[in-house]
Design a protein around this motif. Structure first.
Motif, PDB file in Angstrom:
ATOM      1  N   PRO A 276       0.045   9.100 -17.981  1.00 10.08           N
ATOM      2  CA  PRO A 276      -1.187   8.588 -18.592  1.00 10.08           C
ATOM      3  C   PRO A 276      -1.416   9.046 -20.035  1.00 10.08           C
ATOM      4  O   PRO A 276      -1.778   8.240 -20.891  1.00 10.08           O
ATOM      5  N   GLY A 277      -1.197  10.328 -20.323  1.00 15.36           N
ATOM      6  CA  GLY A 277      -1.448  10.821 -21.673  1.00 15.36           C
ATOM      7  C   GLY A 277      -0.487  10.262 -22.699  1.00 15.36           C
ATOM      8  O   GLY A 277      -0.886   9.849 -23.796  1.00 15.36           O
TER       9      GLY A 277
ATOM     10  N   ALA B 136       0.828  -1.201   0.000  1.00 17.81           N
ATOM     11  CA  ALA B 136       0.000   0.000   0.000  1.00 17.81           C
ATOM     12  C   ALA B 136       0.862   1.250   0.000  1.00 17.81           C
ATOM     13  O   ALA B 136       0.574   2.224  -0.688  1.00 17.81           O
ATOM     14  N   MET B 137       1.956   1.216   0.795  1.00 12.61           N
ATOM     15  CA  MET B 137       2.826   2.379   0.854  1.00 12.61           C
ATOM     16  C   MET B 137       3.505   2.606  -0.493  1.00 12.61           C
ATOM     17  O   MET B 137       3.589   3.732  -0.990  1.00 12.61           O
ATOM     18  N   ALA B 138       3.986   1.505  -1.095  1.00 19.40           N
ATOM     19  CA  ALA B 138       4.628   1.638  -2.408  1.00 19.40           C
ATOM     20  C   ALA B 138       3.642   2.193  -3.422  1.00 19.40           C
ATOM     21  O   ALA B 138       3.992   2.996  -4.274  1.00 19.40           O
ATOM     22  N   THR B 139       2.361   1.772  -3.296  1.00 19.04           N
ATOM     23  CA  THR B 139       1.349   2.279  -4.208  1.00 19.04           C
ATOM     24  C   THR B 139       1.143   3.765  -4.009  1.00 19.04           C
ATOM     25  O   THR B 139       1.025   4.523  -4.969  1.00 19.04           O
ATOM     26  N   ASP B 140       1.102   4.223  -2.764  1.00 18.15           N
ATOM     27  CA  ASP B 140       0.971   5.654  -2.499  1.00 18.15           C
ATOM     28  C   ASP B 140       2.137   6.436  -3.098  1.00 18.15           C
ATOM     29  O   ASP B 140       1.953   7.509  -3.675  1.00 18.15           O
ATOM     30  N   GLU B 141       3.334   5.899  -2.983  1.00 20.68           N
ATOM     31  CA  GLU B 141       4.504   6.588  -3.528  1.00 20.68           C
ATOM     32  C   GLU B 141       4.438   6.644  -5.050  1.00 20.68           C
ATOM     33  O   GLU B 141       4.702   7.683  -5.659  1.00 20.68           O
ATOM     34  N   SER B 142       4.066   5.533  -5.679  1.00 16.35           N
ATOM     35  CA  SER B 142       3.966   5.535  -7.136  1.00 16.35           C
ATOM     36  C   SER B 142       2.801   6.409  -7.599  1.00 16.35           C
ATOM     37  O   SER B 142       2.879   7.054  -8.650  1.00 16.35           O
ATOM     38  N   GLN B 143       1.728   6.458  -6.807  1.00 20.04           N
ATOM     39  CA  GLN B 143       0.603   7.330  -7.146  1.00 20.04           C
ATOM     40  C   GLN B 143       1.026   8.801  -7.105  1.00 20.04           C
ATOM     41  O   GLN B 143       0.586   9.599  -7.935  1.00 20.04           O
ATOM     42  N   LEU B 144       1.889   9.156  -6.154  1.00 22.61           N
ATOM     43  CA  LEU B 144       2.353  10.539  -6.083  1.00 22.61           C
ATOM     44  C   LEU B 144       3.213  10.878  -7.291  1.00 22.61           C
ATOM     45  O   LEU B 144       3.076  11.966  -7.870  1.00 22.61           O
ATOM     46  N   VAL B 145       4.075   9.961  -7.715  1.00 25.72           N
ATOM     47  CA  VAL B 145       4.874  10.192  -8.927  1.00 25.72           C
ATOM     48  C   VAL B 145       3.953  10.380 -10.122  1.00 25.72           C
ATOM     49  O   VAL B 145       4.136  11.294 -10.939  1.00 25.72           O
TER      50      VAL B 145
ATOM     51  N   GLY C 279       2.182  30.740  -9.028  1.00 24.14           N
ATOM     52  CA  GLY C 279       2.445  32.122  -8.647  1.00 24.14           C
ATOM     53  C   GLY C 279       2.221  33.032  -9.835  1.00 24.14           C
ATOM     54  O   GLY C 279       1.176  33.003 -10.485  1.00 24.14           O
ATOM     55  N   THR C 280       3.229  33.812 -10.165  1.00 27.43           N
ATOM     56  CA  THR C 280       3.131  34.719 -11.325  1.00 27.43           C
ATOM     57  C   THR C 280       3.671  34.092 -12.601  1.00 27.43           C
ATOM     58  O   THR C 280       3.665  34.713 -13.650  1.00 27.43           O
ATOM     59  N   GLN C 281       4.155  32.852 -12.505  1.00 31.28           N
ATOM     60  CA  GLN C 281       4.775  32.188 -13.652  1.00 31.28           C
ATOM     61  C   GLN C 281       3.802  31.200 -14.287  1.00 31.28           C
ATOM     62  O   GLN C 281       2.979  30.591 -13.605  1.00 31.28           O
ATOM     63  N   ALA C 282       3.915  31.048 -15.588  1.00 30.48           N
ATOM     64  CA  ALA C 282       3.129  30.042 -16.310  1.00 30.48           C
ATOM     65  C   ALA C 282       4.086  29.041 -16.935  1.00 30.48           C
ATOM     66  O   ALA C 282       5.109  29.420 -17.506  1.00 30.48           O
ATOM     67  N   SER C 283       3.785  27.765 -16.797  1.00 32.71           N
ATOM     68  CA  SER C 283       4.641  26.726 -17.383  1.00 32.71           C
ATOM     69  C   SER C 283       3.924  26.090 -18.558  1.00 32.71           C
ATOM     70  O   SER C 283       2.695  26.023 -18.595  1.00 32.71           O
ATOM     71  N   SER C 284       4.702  25.619 -19.527  1.00 31.04           N
ATOM     72  CA  SER C 284       4.138  24.859 -20.634  1.00 31.04           C
ATOM     73  C   SER C 284       4.154  23.380 -20.256  1.00 31.04           C
ATOM     74  O   SER C 284       4.574  23.005 -19.161  1.00 31.04           O
ATOM     75  N   GLU C 285       3.682  22.538 -21.145  1.00 29.26           N
ATOM     76  CA  GLU C 285       3.721  21.089 -20.923  1.00 29.26           C
ATOM     77  C   GLU C 285       5.159  20.646 -20.682  1.00 29.26           C
ATOM     78  O   GLU C 285       6.087  21.070 -21.375  1.00 29.26           O
ATOM     79  N   LEU C 286       5.351  19.786 -19.691  1.00 29.62           N
ATOM     80  CA  LEU C 286       6.683  19.296 -19.347  1.00 29.62           C
ATOM     81  C   LEU C 286       6.727  17.779 -19.472  1.00 29.62           C
ATOM     82  O   LEU C 286       5.700  17.107 -19.322  1.00 29.62           O
ATOM     83  N   PRO C 287       7.908  17.226 -19.724  1.00 25.75           N
ATOM     84  CA  PRO C 287       8.010  15.768 -19.849  1.00 25.75           C
ATOM     85  C   PRO C 287       7.817  15.085 -18.511  1.00 25.75           C
ATOM     86  O   PRO C 287       8.033  15.680 -17.452  1.00 25.75           O
TER      87      PRO C 287
ATOM     88  N   SER D 292       1.277  13.866 -14.110  1.00 21.96           N
ATOM     89  CA  SER D 292       0.040  14.362 -14.699  1.00 21.96           C
ATOM     90  C   SER D 292      -0.026  15.885 -14.582  1.00 21.96           C
ATOM     91  O   SER D 292      -0.434  16.579 -15.528  1.00 21.96           O
ATOM     92  N   TYR D 293       0.392  16.414 -13.447  1.00 27.28           N
ATOM     93  CA  TYR D 293       0.428  17.861 -13.215  1.00 27.28           C
ATOM     94  C   TYR D 293       1.388  18.536 -14.186  1.00 27.28           C
ATOM     95  O   TYR D 293       1.078  19.573 -14.782  1.00 27.28           O
ATOM     96  N   ARG D 294       2.560  17.929 -14.389  1.00 25.70           N
ATOM     97  CA  ARG D 294       3.548  18.490 -15.300  1.00 25.70           C
ATOM     98  C   ARG D 294       3.112  18.403 -16.762  1.00 25.70           C
ATOM     99  O   ARG D 294       3.600  19.161 -17.604  1.00 25.70           O
ATOM    100  N   SER D 295       2.225  17.474 -17.080  1.00 28.70           N
ATOM    101  CA  SER D 295       1.877  17.238 -18.481  1.00 28.70           C
ATOM    102  C   SER D 295       0.920  18.283 -19.046  1.00 28.70           C
ATOM    103  O   SER D 295       0.645  18.280 -20.247  1.00 28.70           O
ATOM    104  N   GLN D 296       0.402  19.167 -18.183  1.00 27.83           N
ATOM    105  CA  GLN D 296      -0.515  20.213 -18.615  1.00 27.83           C
ATOM    106  C   GLN D 296       0.073  21.577 -18.308  1.00 27.83           C
ATOM    107  O   GLN D 296       0.805  21.739 -17.331  1.00 27.83           O
ATOM    108  N   PRO D 297      -0.223  22.595 -19.121  1.00 32.31           N
ATOM    109  CA  PRO D 297       0.211  23.953 -18.775  1.00 32.31           C
ATOM    110  C   PRO D 297      -0.332  24.341 -17.400  1.00 32.31           C
ATOM    111  O   PRO D 297      -1.489  24.065 -17.090  1.00 32.31           O
ATOM    112  N   GLN D 298       0.511  24.913 -16.562  1.00 27.70           N
ATOM    113  CA  GLN D 298       0.129  25.270 -15.198  1.00 27.70           C
ATOM    114  C   GLN D 298       0.515  26.714 -14.896  1.00 27.70           C
ATOM    115  O   GLN D 298       1.449  27.256 -15.497  1.00 27.70           O
TER     116      GLN D 298
END
Length: 283
Positions: free
Chosen positions: A246-247, A23-32, A46-54, A37-43
């Motif tokens: 995922p994408g 279960a713990m390993a699953t939580d760690e892999s889920q966080l990765v 603060g005052t900065q905007a990021s593009s899609e990241l690998p 997923s967060y990095r894969s979309q423009p975000q």
């Protein structure tokens, strides 16, 4: 017979510990997965905007104790990780991966959205978490761009041959892709453009899309798709990163695609050092 209850109790305890570790390993892999997923979309951070990241590649050498003081440079040296840059996030309180991700977004978005980071390691001890992000020196021995692209095709076809989950979406095993030299030319041009001009995006500097680039190269398509990566200096790292996102995973498992062209390009002056493009198509 007198000893059987004791044996059974020990077996039950071992199974319980195994389940807790799983279960713990699953939580760690889920966080990765959540970070990728967060990095894969423009975000907006603060005052900065990021593009899609690998996607970040999970690297066991970056899994450090979840609590206590750690000298990152010494830890990387002991783990034989040839880092260029490294940073750690420590969290205290989150009880699961979802809560940890919320804390990361609220307080450490600039760290996880830093395009220089390539690898990640996550550790957890109860409600204590440590997330280590790093960029390694380029150390892979690569052949020419087209040769590595065809090796990438082999790994992608091996991945397509197995059923898998891409995030929450199930995919059946599907047919292998065939190499297409025209797509390979378009892929190499986009990798070179990203490397030489230090950006990471499916849109090029003129606003051109993967479909535009395929058409310009002379590829008449019914379907077109593209995966890009940056920083990974072996094809195995590239594919593992895509399968963990995922994408990207859904793109490479898409049964509608029939052909592939892929290539990399390097530029030591760029943030990531090396950039990859895989173009998927169907005519």
């Amino acid at each position: 017979m007198r000893f059987m209850p004791s044996i059974l109790r020990v077996a039950a305890l071992s199974a319980g510990l195994a389940c807790a570790a799983s279960a713990m390993a699953t939580d760690e892999s889920q966080l990765v997965e959540s970070i990728n997923s967060y990095r894969s979309q423009p975000q907006r951070c603060g005052t900065q905007a990021s593009s899609e990241l690998p996607p970040l590649s999970a690297d066991p050498r970056l899994i450090l104790p979840a609590s206590g003081a750690v000298d990152l440079q010494q830890a990387m040296a002991r783990a034989s990780y040839p880092m260029v840059n490294v940073q750690a996030i420590t969290l205290s309180g989150p009880r699961d991966a979802q809560s940890a991700m919320k804390a990361v977004q609220e307080s450490f978005c600039q760290v996880v959205l830093n395009p220089q980071f390539i690898d990640v390691g996550v550790s957890r001890a109860g409600s204590e978490w440590r997330i280590v992000l790093a960029r390694p020196l380029l150390s892979g021995r690569l052949g020419d761009a087209s040769a590595e692209g065809q090796k990438l095709l082999e790994l992608l076809n091996a991945a397509r041959a197995q059923p898998r989950q891409c995030g929450g979406q199930p995919f059946a095993a599907t047919a292998p892709l065939a190499w297409n030299a025209t797509l390979g030319t378009a892929a190499e041009a986009h990798s070179r453009d990203m490397a030489n001009n230090n950006y990471f995006d499916h849109k090029d500097r003129t606003g051109g899309t993967p479909g535009d680039r395929a058409e310009l190269a002379g590829y008449s398509y019914q379907q077109i798709g593209e995966n890009i990566a940056a920083g990974q200096d072996t094809i195995r790292k590239v594919v593992d990163g895509w399968l963990g996102s995922p994408g990207h995973c859904a793109n490479l498992m898409n049964p509608q695609y029939k052909e592939l062209g892929a290539a990399y390009a390097t530029d030591p002056k760029s943030d990531a050092g090396i950039y990859w493009t895989a173009m998927f198509g169907a005519q």
